[in-house]
Design an enzyme around this catalytic site. Structure first.
Site, mmCIF file in Angstrom:
data_model
loop_
_atom_site.group_PDB
_atom_site.id
_atom_site.type_symbol
_atom_site.label_atom_id
_atom_site.label_comp_id
_atom_site.label_asym_id
_atom_site.label_seq_id
_atom_site.Cartn_x
_atom_site.Cartn_y
_atom_site.Cartn_z
ATOM 1 N N HIS A 8 -1.429 -8.085 11.969
ATOM 2 C CA HIS A 8 -1.998 -7.388 13.132
ATOM 3 C C HIS A 8 -3.046 -8.236 13.864
ATOM 4 O O HIS A 8 -3.975 -7.697 14.470
ATOM 5 C CB HIS A 8 -2.643 -6.060 12.711
ATOM 6 C CG HIS A 8 -1.706 -5.112 12.044
ATOM 7 N ND1 HIS A 8 -0.591 -4.603 12.674
ATOM 8 C CD2 HIS A 8 -1.711 -4.597 10.782
ATOM 9 C CE1 HIS A 8 0.048 -3.797 11.836
ATOM 10 N NE2 HIS A 8 -0.602 -3.787 10.692
ATOM 11 N N LYS A 47 0.810 -1.220 0.000
ATOM 12 C CA LYS A 47 0.000 0.000 0.000
ATOM 13 C C LYS A 47 0.841 1.266 0.000
ATOM 14 O O LYS A 47 0.453 2.261 -0.628
ATOM 15 C CB LYS A 47 -1.007 0.017 1.153
ATOM 16 C CG LYS A 47 -0.474 -0.154 2.546
ATOM 17 C CD LYS A 47 -1.624 -0.220 3.551
ATOM 18 C CE LYS A 47 -1.136 -0.466 4.963
ATOM 19 N NZ LYS A 47 -0.560 -1.822 5.141
ATOM 20 N N ASN A 69 -0.950 7.118 6.238
ATOM 21 C CA ASN A 69 0.277 6.592 6.832
ATOM 22 C C ASN A 69 1.536 7.205 6.234
ATOM 23 O O ASN A 69 2.636 6.971 6.735
ATOM 24 C CB ASN A 69 0.344 5.070 6.642
ATOM 25 C CG ASN A 69 -0.498 4.343 7.658
ATOM 26 O OD1 ASN A 69 -1.081 4.947 8.552
ATOM 27 N ND2 ASN A 69 -0.578 3.039 7.535
#
Length: 445
Positions: free
Chosen positions: A183, A114, A137
């Protein structure tokens, strides 16, 4: 007095959210359980925003009408449990920013790729002369840009943590690159919870919006059969199928949108490897949807230089290449790196484990790795999985020790690859710190 908004976390996103909320008439208070870095402290003070650091004062937080939470704060944190018990709504910085702008939003998520896709899409648009901001981000806070330096469109990298607290926000173009376990410690070790978070990128989309995705991802395929998105679909793959909008045929990448067809020799793409082909297709599709001229897309896909800490060539020392892939914080990212490097490897693994299953890279490691170096506070899980599968395995407690050991074990023609599979927080501030230390140590050989 206006409604009260409490911002938890005073980093890039929290500070930006506070500035935007203040500009829109909210009574704003910022609380960070750690020390606030001087640039952000100064930004808050200059704008008359109240803040505290090294603590969360309940009486100043639990009277909020709404809370903006840093993506790094888990829902199980004590302050979040108190907020939840009071029924106070919690949103992300991106959700807040979306309330106060009508600009186009190109949003990118996925377990891997990404950042590269975000930077490449931004590169294409900016080189084409678009008024575009970079956020999420990477780049600067979306909220801060909306408040003080607004743009016509934004390219936004979104993590699952940011998507968790987005509700009314809508992506004009949503890109979902892939979904692999990551995660899981934040999602109750349940992959479906993580998948559900990723698919929030589609919420609120209509048929006027676009959904760009990798056609061959089994998780995405399964979810699409259940969810039936409203958006116009733009699937891509490395091989042709009639349903695809981006694919490879006769050595060319081909993109088909309502704004016409784009084609380009695959060999001219600046980014190499299968994973970067997907990244280039996704970015190219987004650019064509926005009606960027073909020659501008072609030029940008040819000259983009890549992303720091992602398969970044550092140096060649005595015939050995050293590659910094510190951004590979999950197993699938490491798999991409292993697949893309043709030589024998000395592989540096380890960090804060996030519920990793190393079986995904087992075959590639056994085929390619001359040696493994485990760089963690606790290497037990790595030893339990890899011992006996690779002839040489060493432990390191610092980057300096890891690089020295790699230098000793590597042979001419090999590659030393830092691709840790793990978060960095046991020994480093973040993956950038880990990658920069690696580069420094390599340059000091």
């Amino acid at each position: 007095m206006g409604k009260r908004m409490v911002i938890l976390g005073a980093g890039e996103s929290g500070t930006g959210a506070a500035i935007l909320a203040k500009a829109r008439g909210w009574d704003v208070f910022v609380s960070d359980c750690a020390a606030i870095r001087p640039p952000y402290r100064d930004m808050l003070t200059q704008r008359g925003i109240a803040w505290e650091e090294n603590r969360h004062t309940e009486t100043l937080i639990l009277n909020a009408d709404e809370v903006v939470k840093s993506p790094g704060i888990p829902d199980k944190a004590p302050v979040m449990r108190q907020i939840s018990a009071r029924g106070i709504p919690v949103i992300s910085e991106i959700e807040l920013a979306g309330r106060y702008t009508a600009s186009k939003m190109i949003c990118i998520t996925g377990s891997n790729g990404k950042t590269t896709t975000t930077m490449l899409t931004y590169h294409i648009l900016s080189q084409a002369g678009q008024d575009v901001g970079l956020a999420g981000n990477v780049g600067h806070s979306l909220a801060l840009q909306v408040a003080e330096t607004p743009h016509d469109c934004y390219v936004i990298e979104l993590s699952s943590f940011q998507l968790d607290n987005m509700y009314d926000f809508k992506a004009d173009i949503a890109i979902l690159l892939n979904i692999t376990p990551d995660h899981l410690d934040r999602y109750g070790y349940d992959l479906q919870n993580y998948v559900d978070a990723k698919f929030r990128i589609l919420q609120n989309q209509t048929e006027q919006d676009a959904f760009v995705f990798w056609n061959d991802d089994p998780v995405i395929a399964r979810e699409l059969s259940r969810r039936l998105p409203q958006a116009t679909l733009y699937p891509f793959s490395d091989r042709y199928h009639p349903s695809l909008k981006g694919y490879v045929s006769d050595g060319k990448i081909i993109i088909e949108t309502l704004n016409g067809t784009f084609d380009m020799e695959r060999d001219l793409l600046s980014l190499k490897g299968m994973h970067n082909l997907y990244n280039s297709l996704a970015a190219g599709i987004a650019a064509r949807i926005l009606d960027i001229r073909n020659e501008k897309i072609r030029a940008s896909l040819s000259d983009f230089t890549g992303v720091e800490h992602r398969l970044e060539m550092v140096a060649r020392v005595r015939g050995v290449d050293y590659i910094n892939d510190s951004k590979a914080t999950n197993v699938n990212s490491c798999w991409y790196a292993l697949q893309s490097i043709p030589t024998k490897l000395v592989l540096i693994l380890g960090g804060t484990d996030k519920g990793n299953d190393y079986s995904e890279i087992e075959a590639l490691v056994m085929k390619k790795a001359r040696a493994l170096i485990f760089l963690s506070v606790d290497n037990t899980k790595l030893h339990d999985f890899f011992d006996g599968k690779v002839e040489q395995i060493a432990d390191a407690r610092s980057m300096e020790e890891a690089v020295r050991t790699a230098y000793r074990l590597a042979q001419k023609g090999d590659t030393v690859l830092l691709s840790p599979c793990c978060a960095s927080f046991d020994l480093f501030k973040n993956y950038e710190d880990r990658g920069n230390r690696f580069k420094t140590c390599v340059c000091n050989l």
